[in-house]
Design a protein around this motif. Sequence first.
Motif, PDB file in Angstrom:
ATOM      1  N   ASP A 117       0.822  -1.208   0.000  1.00  0.00           N
ATOM      2  CA  ASP A 117       0.000   0.000   0.000  1.00  0.00           C
ATOM      3  C   ASP A 117       0.861   1.266   0.000  1.00  0.00           C
ATOM      4  O   ASP A 117       0.385   2.353  -0.262  1.00  0.00           O
ATOM      5  CB  ASP A 117      -0.952   0.004   1.195  1.00  0.00           C
ATOM      6  N   LYS A 118       2.140   1.116   0.250  1.00  0.00           N
ATOM      7  CA  LYS A 118       3.055   2.271   0.289  1.00  0.00           C
ATOM      8  C   LYS A 118       3.744   2.503  -1.048  1.00  0.00           C
ATOM      9  O   LYS A 118       4.487   3.466  -1.213  1.00  0.00           O
ATOM     10  CB  LYS A 118       4.095   2.054   1.379  1.00  0.00           C
ATOM     11  N   LEU A 119       3.534   1.602  -2.011  1.00  0.00           N
ATOM     12  CA  LEU A 119       4.175   1.750  -3.315  1.00  0.00           C
ATOM     13  C   LEU A 119       3.609   2.953  -4.049  1.00  0.00           C
ATOM     14  O   LEU A 119       2.403   3.160  -4.089  1.00  0.00           O
ATOM     15  CB  LEU A 119       3.962   0.503  -4.183  1.00  0.00           C
ATOM     16  N   GLY A 120       4.483   3.732  -4.632  1.00  0.00           N
ATOM     17  CA  GLY A 120       4.059   4.838  -5.485  1.00  0.00           C
ATOM     18  C   GLY A 120       3.993   4.323  -6.911  1.00  0.00           C
ATOM     19  O   GLY A 120       3.455   3.250  -7.168  1.00  0.00           O
ATOM     20  N   LYS A 121       4.608   5.065  -7.820  1.00  0.00           N
ATOM     21  CA  LYS A 121       4.717   4.554  -9.197  1.00  0.00           C
ATOM     22  C   LYS A 121       5.600   3.319  -9.158  1.00  0.00           C
ATOM     23  O   LYS A 121       6.631   3.307  -8.493  1.00  0.00           O
ATOM     24  CB  LYS A 121       5.325   5.615 -10.108  1.00  0.00           C
ATOM     25  N   LEU A 122       5.167   2.306  -9.863  1.00  0.00           N
ATOM     26  CA  LEU A 122       5.877   1.035  -9.819  1.00  0.00           C
ATOM     27  C   LEU A 122       7.158   1.086 -10.639  1.00  0.00           C
ATOM     28  O   LEU A 122       7.152   1.446 -11.814  1.00  0.00           O
ATOM     29  CB  LEU A 122       4.977  -0.082 -10.348  1.00  0.00           C
ATOM     30  N   GLU A 123       8.251   0.739  -9.980  1.00  0.00           N
ATOM     31  CA  GLU A 123       9.550   0.692 -10.631  1.00  0.00           C
ATOM     32  C   GLU A 123      10.397  -0.331  -9.910  1.00  0.00           C
ATOM     33  O   GLU A 123      10.368  -0.422  -8.685  1.00  0.00           O
ATOM     34  CB  GLU A 123      10.230   2.060 -10.584  1.00  0.00           C
ATOM     35  N   GLY A 124      11.151  -1.118 -10.678  1.00  0.00           N
ATOM     36  CA  GLY A 124      12.008  -2.109 -10.054  1.00  0.00           C
ATOM     37  C   GLY A 124      12.545  -3.109 -11.038  1.00  0.00           C
ATOM     38  O   GLY A 124      12.661  -2.837 -12.236  1.00  0.00           O
ATOM     39  N   THR A 125      12.855  -4.307 -10.510  1.00  0.00           N
ATOM     40  CA  THR A 125      13.468  -5.366 -11.300  1.00  0.00           C
ATOM     41  C   THR A 125      12.787  -6.696 -11.006  1.00  0.00           C
ATOM     42  O   THR A 125      12.503  -6.997  -9.851  1.00  0.00           O
ATOM     43  CB  THR A 125      14.973  -5.482 -10.964  1.00  0.00           C
ATOM     44  N   VAL A 126      12.554  -7.475 -12.056  1.00  0.00           N
ATOM     45  CA  VAL A 126      12.001  -8.823 -11.919  1.00  0.00           C
ATOM     46  C   VAL A 126      13.110  -9.796 -12.298  1.00  0.00           C
ATOM     47  O   VAL A 126      13.735  -9.658 -13.351  1.00  0.00           O
ATOM     48  CB  VAL A 126      10.781  -9.034 -12.840  1.00  0.00           C
ATOM     49  N   SER A 127      13.365 -10.793 -11.421  1.00  0.00           N
ATOM     50  CA  SER A 127      14.435 -11.759 -11.658  1.00  0.00           C
ATOM     51  C   SER A 127      13.913 -13.177 -11.471  1.00  0.00           C
ATOM     52  O   SER A 127      13.032 -13.417 -10.649  1.00  0.00           O
ATOM     53  CB  SER A 127      15.582 -11.539 -10.666  1.00  0.00           C
ATOM     54  N   GLY A 128      14.489 -14.095 -12.216  1.00  0.00           N
ATOM     55  CA  GLY A 128      14.110 -15.490 -12.076  1.00  0.00           C
ATOM     56  C   GLY A 128      15.017 -16.387 -12.883  1.00  0.00           C
ATOM     57  O   GLY A 128      15.827 -15.923 -13.692  1.00  0.00           O
ATOM     58  N   LYS A 129      14.862 -17.676 -12.658  1.00  0.00           N
ATOM     59  CA  LYS A 129      15.655 -18.678 -13.360  1.00  0.00           C
ATOM     60  C   LYS A 129      14.683 -19.616 -14.068  1.00  0.00           C
ATOM     61  O   LYS A 129      13.835 -20.242 -13.428  1.00  0.00           O
ATOM     62  CB  LYS A 129      16.517 -19.454 -12.357  1.00  0.00           C
ATOM     63  N   VAL A 130      14.795 -19.673 -15.391  1.00  0.00           N
ATOM     64  CA  VAL A 130      13.955 -20.556 -16.197  1.00  0.00           C
ATOM     65  C   VAL A 130      14.844 -21.691 -16.673  1.00  0.00           C
ATOM     66  O   VAL A 130      15.792 -21.460 -17.436  1.00  0.00           O
ATOM     67  CB  VAL A 130      13.325 -19.816 -17.397  1.00  0.00           C
ATOM     68  N   GLY A 131      14.560 -22.904 -16.195  1.00  0.00           N
ATOM     69  CA  GLY A 131      15.459 -24.026 -16.476  1.00  0.00           C
ATOM     70  C   GLY A 131      16.805 -23.718 -15.846  1.00  0.00           C
ATOM     71  O   GLY A 131      16.889 -23.501 -14.639  1.00  0.00           O
ATOM     72  N   SER A 132      17.836 -23.617 -16.654  1.00  0.00           N
ATOM     73  CA  SER A 132      19.167 -23.305 -16.116  1.00  0.00           C
ATOM     74  C   SER A 132      19.613 -21.875 -16.442  1.00  0.00           C
ATOM     75  O   SER A 132      20.721 -21.471 -16.107  1.00  0.00           O
ATOM     76  CB  SER A 132      20.199 -24.298 -16.680  1.00  0.00           C
ATOM     77  N   LYS A 133      18.734 -21.094 -17.096  1.00  0.00           N
ATOM     78  CA  LYS A 133      19.090 -19.742 -17.518  1.00  0.00           C
ATOM     79  C   LYS A 133      18.508 -18.689 -16.560  1.00  0.00           C
ATOM     80  O   LYS A 133      17.318 -18.708 -16.258  1.00  0.00           O
ATOM     81  CB  LYS A 133      18.583 -19.491 -18.939  1.00  0.00           C
ATOM     82  N   TYR A 135      17.406 -14.871 -15.619  1.00  0.00           N
ATOM     83  CA  TYR A 135      16.887 -13.678 -16.298  1.00  0.00           C
ATOM     84  C   TYR A 135      16.687 -12.553 -15.297  1.00  0.00           C
ATOM     85  O   TYR A 135      16.412 -12.798 -14.118  1.00  0.00           O
ATOM     86  CB  TYR A 135      15.537 -13.968 -16.947  1.00  0.00           C
ATOM     87  N   SER A 136      16.779 -11.334 -15.797  1.00  0.00           N
ATOM     88  CA  SER A 136      16.508 -10.156 -14.996  1.00  0.00           C
ATOM     89  C   SER A 136      16.099  -9.036 -15.947  1.00  0.00           C
ATOM     90  O   SER A 136      16.678  -8.888 -17.032  1.00  0.00           O
ATOM     91  CB  SER A 136      17.755  -9.757 -14.207  1.00  0.00           C
ATOM     92  N   GLY A 137      15.090  -8.265 -15.552  1.00  0.00           N
ATOM     93  CA  GLY A 137      14.656  -7.157 -16.376  1.00  0.00           C
ATOM     94  C   GLY A 137      14.002  -6.077 -15.543  1.00  0.00           C
ATOM     95  O   GLY A 137      13.368  -6.363 -14.532  1.00  0.00           O
ATOM     96  N   ASP A 138      14.174  -4.853 -15.955  1.00  0.00           N
ATOM     97  CA  ASP A 138      13.616  -3.708 -15.231  1.00  0.00           C
ATOM     98  C   ASP A 138      12.236  -3.348 -15.765  1.00  0.00           C
ATOM     99  O   ASP A 138      11.927  -3.599 -16.929  1.00  0.00           O
ATOM    100  CB  ASP A 138      14.527  -2.496 -15.360  1.00  0.00           C
ATOM    101  N   PHE A 139      11.448  -2.728 -14.904  1.00  0.00           N
ATOM    102  CA  PHE A 139      10.141  -2.198 -15.300  1.00  0.00           C
ATOM    103  C   PHE A 139       9.961  -0.832 -14.667  1.00  0.00           C
ATOM    104  O   PHE A 139      10.580  -0.518 -13.643  1.00  0.00           O
ATOM    105  CB  PHE A 139       9.008  -3.148 -14.865  1.00  0.00           C
ATOM    106  N   LYS A 140       9.118  -0.021 -15.278  1.00  0.00           N
ATOM    107  CA  LYS A 140       8.836   1.303 -14.748  1.00  0.00           C
ATOM    108  C   LYS A 140       7.443   1.731 -15.228  1.00  0.00           C
ATOM    109  O   LYS A 140       7.175   1.721 -16.420  1.00  0.00           O
ATOM    110  CB  LYS A 140       9.879   2.317 -15.222  1.00  0.00           C
ATOM    111  N   GLN A 141       6.610   2.078 -14.279  1.00  0.00           N
ATOM    112  CA  GLN A 141       5.257   2.521 -14.608  1.00  0.00           C
ATOM    113  C   GLN A 141       5.292   3.927 -15.192  1.00  0.00           C
ATOM    114  O   GLN A 141       6.051   4.776 -14.729  1.00  0.00           O
ATOM    115  CB  GLN A 141       4.387   2.492 -13.349  1.00  0.00           C
ATOM    116  N   LYS A 142       4.488   4.152 -16.207  1.00  0.00           N
ATOM    117  CA  LYS A 142       4.422   5.468 -16.852  1.00  0.00           C
ATOM    118  C   LYS A 142       3.879   6.496 -15.895  1.00  0.00           C
ATOM    119  O   LYS A 142       3.125   6.255 -15.030  1.00  0.00           O
ATOM    120  CB  LYS A 142       3.508   5.422 -18.070  1.00  0.00           C
TER     121      LYS A 142
END
Length: 142
Positions: A117-133, A135-142
Amino acid sequence: MRNVFGLVVAAGFGLMAVVSSGVQAQEVGPHKMPVAEWGDEEYHVEVIPDAKAGTVTLLVYGDHDDLHKAKRKAIDAKSISVAFKSPALTVKAAPSPDKGDPAGKSSRFVGKAEGLDKLGKLEGTVSGKVGSKVYSGDFKQK
């Protein structure tokens, strides 16, 4: 004199085009929420926080076309993490397969957290491992 002025105006517009072409538009998913890209258009992950429920849902799509057709893609991942920037908050989301997801894979991941509930505009990074690879990627709300 008019020709010189026209060239200056045209050059000014050309400069504006070059400057604005460096600004990349942020992706928005089918739920109108920000999206992180993984790999070279391999996957797209939409970030959907629900402050009332205290959850974050991460929906996985394939390439750019899949994203815009709302065609989700089930992946082989044990979890996906999302790290929000403001306020600093990390949520680990576990697989929560939909009906159509094959056994052992999921296109939806859900995590619980306090402070959404304290989040403002959403910004950050999503990370995960698919199989053995990894991944990481950034996001930012307009």
